[in-house]
Design an enzyme around this catalytic site. Structure first.
Site, PDB file in Angstrom:
ATOM      1  N   GLY A  37       0.840  -1.200   0.000  1.00 49.53           N
ATOM      2  CA  GLY A  37       0.000   0.000   0.000  1.00 49.53           C
ATOM      3  C   GLY A  37       0.874   1.248   0.000  1.00 49.53           C
ATOM      4  O   GLY A  37       0.685   2.160  -0.811  1.00 49.53           O
ATOM      5  N   HIS A  38       1.862   1.267   0.894  1.00 50.70           N
ATOM      6  CA  HIS A  38       2.801   2.398   0.906  1.00 50.70           C
ATOM      7  C   HIS A  38       3.550   2.515  -0.416  1.00 50.70           C
ATOM      8  O   HIS A  38       3.793   3.607  -0.918  1.00 50.70           O
ATOM      9  CB  HIS A  38       3.842   2.230   2.031  1.00 50.70           C
ATOM     10  CG  HIS A  38       3.265   2.207   3.408  1.00 50.70           C
ATOM     11  ND1 HIS A  38       3.189   1.055   4.152  1.00 50.70           N
ATOM     12  CD2 HIS A  38       2.749   3.194   4.191  1.00 50.70           C
ATOM     13  CE1 HIS A  38       2.653   1.333   5.340  1.00 50.70           C
ATOM     14  NE2 HIS A  38       2.379   2.611   5.394  1.00 50.70           N
ATOM     15  N   GLY A 148      -2.914   7.671   1.515  1.00 50.46           N
ATOM     16  CA  GLY A 148      -3.781   6.589   1.079  1.00 50.46           C
ATOM     17  C   GLY A 148      -5.235   6.850   1.436  1.00 50.46           C
ATOM     18  O   GLY A 148      -5.542   7.409   2.485  1.00 50.46           O
ATOM     19  N   GLN A 154      -8.713  10.666   7.593  1.00 52.62           N
ATOM     20  CA  GLN A 154      -7.433  11.367   7.729  1.00 52.62           C
ATOM     21  C   GLN A 154      -7.136  12.194   6.481  1.00 52.62           C
ATOM     22  O   GLN A 154      -6.691  13.347   6.571  1.00 52.62           O
ATOM     23  CB  GLN A 154      -6.312  10.346   7.949  1.00 52.62           C
ATOM     24  CG  GLN A 154      -4.914  10.940   7.833  1.00 52.62           C
ATOM     25  CD  GLN A 154      -3.842   9.896   8.107  1.00 52.62           C
ATOM     26  OE1 GLN A 154      -3.550   9.588   9.249  1.00 52.62           O
ATOM     27  NE2 GLN A 154      -3.262   9.333   7.055  1.00 52.62           N
TER      28      GLN A 154
END
Lengths: 279, 279
Positions: A37-38, A148, A154
């Site tokens: 994902g990162h 993400g 966030q």
């Protein structure tokens, strides 16, 4: 070769040289324990910037739970190898005293968007996020930052903060990356037992089915109640929230009308998982 | 020729062109009603920067008192003429809706240093200052910002904030400019009646005498009690505070030891005056 930088003074020097040459810097703020994902954020940053800084900082200010902070996975050598492989220019990995030295006294807080969902269950969490993100933007002086969609709320809080404080940076949201079985990638997944790991994909599967029902006309409340029962039956406990909200303002949505977002937080064993999908 | 800019988008375009050429921008944040005190900041900014932006914004968020906000003097034509005469490049004078558009939700707050003195008597004042200053730094992307020592505590709050949020700007404090009779220049002085204007210089005169006594060995408390009586006798009322504190941390100082700062807030008629001097 990825350069490791530990202090904001060294980072400032590094960045100043780039800025003088008109180089566009992209930053990917992370808490380490990197996964694919990162890496998708890093690849997007590489596409959209001349130089890429990845930050790794497990930010105590955004943990409302000391045990969660203690248990948060850390493996810098492994992280560094992944960043090297992607051609990242700088890994900025400051210590806690570098980020919050003696006398530190400033807090950035965002009201409204930060209050429901994660904000309701993790008091102070988004103050910690908003403060550290403001600091990282100041330290890196990046022109673009990559976050993400996995942490949907966030992302909205960071967008609000950047607009409100006129920080000269563009925020790029990137899609959630999932395992083949649908589980959203998360640094916390490594803490799942083998049995829990087998149960975990039910969350995304059940949410997807509920979203389809809602789009097909089922009342939101009915679809969510059924989904909650199924999530509990699949082995989860303590569903903190499962809601459908407006995509950007995260306003409550009682009847389905506009593009919405379904968001969840629930526990599997002692691991708290969150996810969200389009409705 | 001073260019007037009203929107952050226009300011960003103006500044972006300068930044590409490596030009150092200095900013002087003000609330208008400019006087020679402000001009001394502008002159210092001219010395230390390639281009100078003066901002004029009467920031509602830092006024705890609606009547003080209403009565705050405004005269943009006069201000512009003064800035033209000093060769200021840009006057940035946004409206309230430009700075705080619908949906604005972010607050920057500094604990500790902001709590005594002005912070105790003007609840929320320094949150307003910290927030608007963060925004102005983001909007102007200035490399240096110039603040008067007249607002000593504000200067310390801004220094703390810039260090804590790693904002890439250097804060320059400039000495208080006084009328020949010692009265500190302030936009609020124009609201003094002729009789009050004649009484006003007593404040600085009495403080100076008290500071001399303290340096000569008089107990701080005794010297301040005597000074308070003299200030009241000179026509002031409601002395909100008259204290000696440490120069930077503004810690209470009971016995004189290190370089200190004497700070005061008191009313003359309905005008609230503040001042501070070295001890």
């Amino acid at each position: 070769m990825t350069q490791i930088i530990r202090t904001s003074a060294d980072l400032r020097d590094r960045v100043a040289a780039w800025k003088r040459s008109g180089i566009l810097v992209g930053v990917v703020p992370t808490m380490g324990a990197l996964h694919d994902g990162h890496m998708s954020l890093v690849r997007e940053a590489r596409k959209q910037s001349d130089r890429v800084i990845v930050t790794i900082f497990v930010n105590p200010m955004q943990f409302n739970n000391a045990s969660d902070l203690d248990k948060y996975p850390r493996d810098e050598a492994h992280d560094l190898a992944m960043l090297e492989a992607e051609g990242v220019d700088v890994l900025f990995a400051p210590g806690v005293n570098e980020v919050y030295p003696d006398g530190f006294a400033t807090k950035v807080s965002v009201s409204g968007i930060s209050e429901p969902l994660e904000g309701a269950f993790r008091p102070g969490h988004f103050d910690g996020v908003a403060t550290v993100v403001s600091k990282l933007f100041g330290m890196t002086q990046a022109g673009r930052a990559f976050f993400g969609e996995k942490d949907w709320q966030q992302l909205q809080v960071v967008r609000r903060l950047v607009e409100d404080l006129n920080i000269p940076i563009r925020i790029i949201g990137c899609p959630t990356i999932r395992e083949p079985d649908g589980l959203a990638m998360s640094s916390r997944n490594v803490r799942l037992s083998e049995a829990e790991r087998a149960q975990a994909p039910a969350l995304h599967r059940i949410m997807t089915a509920a979203a389809e029902q809602i789009r097909a006309g089922a009342p939101i409340e009915t679809a969510l109640e059924q989904a909650k029962a199924e999530i509990l039956a699949a082995g989860f406990h303590d569903i903190e929230y499962l809601e459908v909200r407006s995509v950007e303002g995260l306003r409550p949505m009682e009847t389905f009308s506009e593009p919405g977002r379904m968001l969840v937080a629930a526990y599997l064993g002692d691991v708290r998982l969150i996810d969200n999908i389009a409705v």
